[in-house]
Design an enzyme around this catalytic site. Sequence first.
Site, PDB file in Angstrom:
ATOM      1  N   HIS A 307       1.133  -1.224   0.502  1.00 37.90           N
ATOM      2  CA  HIS A 307      -0.038  -0.451  -0.074  1.00 37.90           C
ATOM      3  C   HIS A 307       1.120   1.183  -0.152  1.00 37.90           C
ATOM      4  CE1 HIS A 307      -2.980   2.854   1.024  1.00 37.90           C
ATOM      5  NE2 HIS A 307      -4.019   1.395   0.323  1.00 37.90           N
ATOM      6  N   ASP A 364      -7.972  -5.259   0.018  1.00 37.04           N
ATOM      7  CA  ASP A 364      -8.256  -5.573  -1.434  1.00 37.04           C
ATOM      8  C   ASP A 364      -7.890  -7.084  -1.300  1.00 37.04           C
ATOM      9  OD1 ASP A 364      -9.544  -3.203  -2.405  1.00 37.04           O
ATOM     10  OD2 ASP A 364      -7.855  -3.154  -3.743  1.00 37.04           O
TER      11      ASP A 364
HETATM   12  N1  ACO Z   1       3.922  -7.273  -4.945  1.00 36.62           N
HETATM   13  C1  ACO Z   1       5.579  -7.814  -5.059  1.00 36.62           C
HETATM   14  N2  ACO Z   1       6.350  -7.228  -4.852  1.00 36.62           N
HETATM   15  C2  ACO Z   1       6.186  -5.538  -4.817  1.00 36.62           C
HETATM   16  C3  ACO Z   1       4.532  -5.628  -4.677  1.00 36.62           C
HETATM   17  C4  ACO Z   1       3.809  -6.536  -4.496  1.00 36.62           C
HETATM   18  N3  ACO Z   1       2.514  -6.493  -4.410  1.00 36.62           N
HETATM   19  N4  ACO Z   1       3.885  -4.021  -4.062  1.00 36.62           N
HETATM   20  C5  ACO Z   1       5.099  -3.466  -4.129  1.00 36.62           C
HETATM   21  N5  ACO Z   1       5.730  -4.661  -4.468  1.00 36.62           N
HETATM   22  C6  ACO Z   1       7.745  -3.817  -4.435  1.00 36.62           C
HETATM   23  C7  ACO Z   1       8.148  -3.101  -5.831  1.00 36.62           C
HETATM   24  O1  ACO Z   1       8.539  -4.291  -7.057  1.00 36.62           O
HETATM   25  C8  ACO Z   1       9.418  -2.135  -5.153  1.00 36.62           C
HETATM   26  O2  ACO Z   1      10.141  -2.803  -5.086  1.00 36.62           O
HETATM   27  P1  ACO Z   1      11.656  -2.306  -4.697  1.00 36.62           P
HETATM   28  O3  ACO Z   1      11.708  -1.986  -3.751  1.00 36.62           O
HETATM   29  O4  ACO Z   1      12.434  -3.728  -5.469  1.00 36.62           O
HETATM   30  O5  ACO Z   1      12.329  -1.631  -6.450  1.00 36.62           O
HETATM   31  C9  ACO Z   1       8.402  -1.701  -3.555  1.00 36.62           C
HETATM   32  O6  ACO Z   1       7.668  -2.714  -3.517  1.00 36.62           O
HETATM   33  C10 ACO Z   1       8.282  -0.733  -3.498  1.00 36.62           C
HETATM   34  O7  ACO Z   1       7.064  -0.855  -4.563  1.00 36.62           O
HETATM   35  P2  ACO Z   1       5.949   0.690  -5.141  1.00 36.62           P
HETATM   36  O8  ACO Z   1       5.512  -0.535  -6.035  1.00 36.62           O
HETATM   37  O9  ACO Z   1       6.707   1.858  -5.133  1.00 36.62           O
HETATM   38  O10 ACO Z   1       5.632   1.087  -4.380  1.00 36.62           O
HETATM   39  P3  ACO Z   1       4.115   1.775  -3.871  1.00 36.62           P
HETATM   40  O11 ACO Z   1       3.633   2.891  -2.994  1.00 36.62           O
HETATM   41  O12 ACO Z   1       4.627   2.708  -5.729  1.00 36.62           O
HETATM   42  O13 ACO Z   1       3.136   0.532  -4.310  1.00 36.62           O
HETATM   43  C11 ACO Z   1       0.715  -0.520  -5.013  1.00 36.62           C
HETATM   44  C12 ACO Z   1       1.683   0.820  -4.126  1.00 36.62           C
HETATM   45  C13 ACO Z   1       0.740   0.036  -5.645  1.00 36.62           C
HETATM   46  C14 ACO Z   1      -0.121  -0.479  -3.525  1.00 36.62           C
HETATM   47  C15 ACO Z   1       2.071  -1.617  -4.957  1.00 36.62           C
HETATM   48  O14 ACO Z   1       2.069  -2.650  -3.851  1.00 36.62           O
HETATM   49  C16 ACO Z   1       1.179  -2.774  -5.427  1.00 36.62           C
HETATM   50  O15 ACO Z   1       0.931  -3.198  -7.342  1.00 36.62           O
HETATM   51  N6  ACO Z   1       0.374  -4.018  -5.201  1.00 36.62           N
HETATM   52  C17 ACO Z   1      -0.331  -4.729  -5.910  1.00 36.62           C
HETATM   53  C18 ACO Z   1      -2.230  -4.191  -6.488  1.00 36.62           C
HETATM   54  C19 ACO Z   1      -2.402  -3.864  -4.879  1.00 36.62           C
HETATM   55  O16 ACO Z   1      -3.089  -4.585  -3.596  1.00 36.62           O
HETATM   56  N7  ACO Z   1      -3.521  -2.863  -5.194  1.00 36.62           N
HETATM   57  C20 ACO Z   1      -4.258  -2.149  -4.099  1.00 36.62           C
HETATM   58  C21 ACO Z   1      -3.934  -1.123  -2.987  1.00 36.62           C
HETATM   59  S1  ACO Z   1      -5.096  -0.860  -1.783  1.00 36.62           S
HETATM   60  C22 ACO Z   1      -6.074  -0.010  -2.920  1.00 36.62           C
HETATM   61  O17 ACO Z   1      -6.070   1.055  -3.570  1.00 36.62           O
HETATM   62  C23 ACO Z   1      -7.430   0.026  -2.075  1.00 36.62           C
END
Ligand code: ACO
Length: 429
Positions: A307, A364
């Site tokens: 998140h 979610d």
């Molecule tokens: N699975 C694997 N790795 C992940 C995940 C995941 N679900 N989420 C983040 N990471 C990793 C990234 O690859 C990154 O790794 P790195 O530092 O080695 O490059 C690190 O964690 C940080 O991730 P970001 O994408 O920079 O985090 P951001 O805050 O931009 O994204 C988000 C948040 C979009 C929710 C992300 O965690 C994601 O894509 N999750 C999966 C989709 C999801 O569940 N979305 C619902 C969110 S809740 C809502 O909207 C109601």
Amino acid sequence: MSKIATLEIDGNKYEFPIIQGTESELGIDIKALRGATGGITTIDPGYKNTGSCESAITFLDGEKGILRYRGYAIEELAEKADFLEVAYLLIFGDLPTAVELEKFSNDIKEESHVDEDMKKILDGFPKSAHPMGVLSSLTNALIAFNPGSVDVASEEAMYDAIVKILSKFPVLAAWTMRKRQGLPLDYGNDSLGYVENLHKMMFARPNRTYRANKIVNDALDKLLILHADHEQNCSTSTVRIVGSSHAGLFASLSAGISALWGPLHGGANQAVIEMLEAIKRDGGDVGKYIAKAKDKNDPFRLMGFGHRVYKNFDPRAKIIKSAAEEVLGDLGIEDPVLDIAKKLAKVALEDEYFVQRKLYPNVDFYSGIIYRALGVPTDMFTVMFALGRLPGWIAQWREMRLRKEPIGRPRQIYIGERNRPFVAVEKRK
Ligand code: ACO
């Protein structure tokens, strides 16, 4: 004493006030930055460090896992309030008195008629159309049947528009689902409460007497409350920014629905169930998918994990997890997908990759499991999210207009070609 931030560029010092919120959050007020520095701007893709507004609606602390609507803890609201009370609270600032709540509920019932011509628009969509696209289009189409922008200076006009959309939106959502399933559209029943009526409009069969189910109703109510607002997330920011151009409420909401659709936002609840089903079909090897999620050469992400703001736990996920177990137990449903979800959560929560990056199950991750248990088709999950988020979007739109916020228009740093002479088509290589 008020705090000041000092910025030094090429030996020149600039001072900016630091503002403090009621929960002691600090923000550097850079409104004067460009003017003072001769056009220097900030750059922050994804707005990870940027506050777009001051807001009195929702407080969340991602480190401590706190979420409050208008000062009330989400845990308490989910337990003790119903969705309409929470909608009123978010939009108007205080919990309604019994008289206010009754009026609000009656006013919403009064507006529940959707123009029959809206059905022609619905009929124009193929059955295969994704419900979120249909819902966004129908919400926009409502403008044609309710022309004239809302006079935001009039509390009464504002109230009328709010009641109208709160009333018609569940009808549109339910119709979207029924059309897809080839079922006759249902007009609901005024004697039912808001959430019960939504359930009836979605699930009543033409040849059967509709019977409400308290377990189902309570679970739906809770889910809608947990989704009702989440400060400046992607769809809410969309609603505010579209509304900041003085586009109307319905147009702003329609844009918010589109933003919510994406799998990185509200679309994640559908993506979670699809992922869990794929793992099940693939033999249930949770470790394989954890490895995929960690592999930087693999685009796969563990849906429902991570998140932007919560870096400890998502308080909504905690409530939904126990609600999912309760609902499945009460309804006597055994869902192998829930078992896979639990295994996945356990492994991920112990894995260094996820621990280091503070990736926890989000709202979610478990909501889809309840929706499934309630018989909601997978591609309607994000519509359920939109139904819950509606009061939040409305509250944020109203706040933005009442605060007379300027049009949202970020800056950029241009990195394209510099001035180039035009080359006639026959001379281009
Ligand atoms: N699975 C694997 N790795 C992940 C995940 C995941 N679900 N989420 C983040 N990471 C990793 C990234 O690859 C990154 O790794 P790195 O530092 O080695 O490059 C690190 O964690 C940080 O991730 P970001 O994408 O920079 O985090 P951001 O805050 O931009 O994204 C988000 C948040 C979009 C929710 C992300 O965690 C994601 O894509 N999750 C999966 C989709 C999801 O569940 N979305 C619902 C969110 S809740 C809502 O909207 C109601």
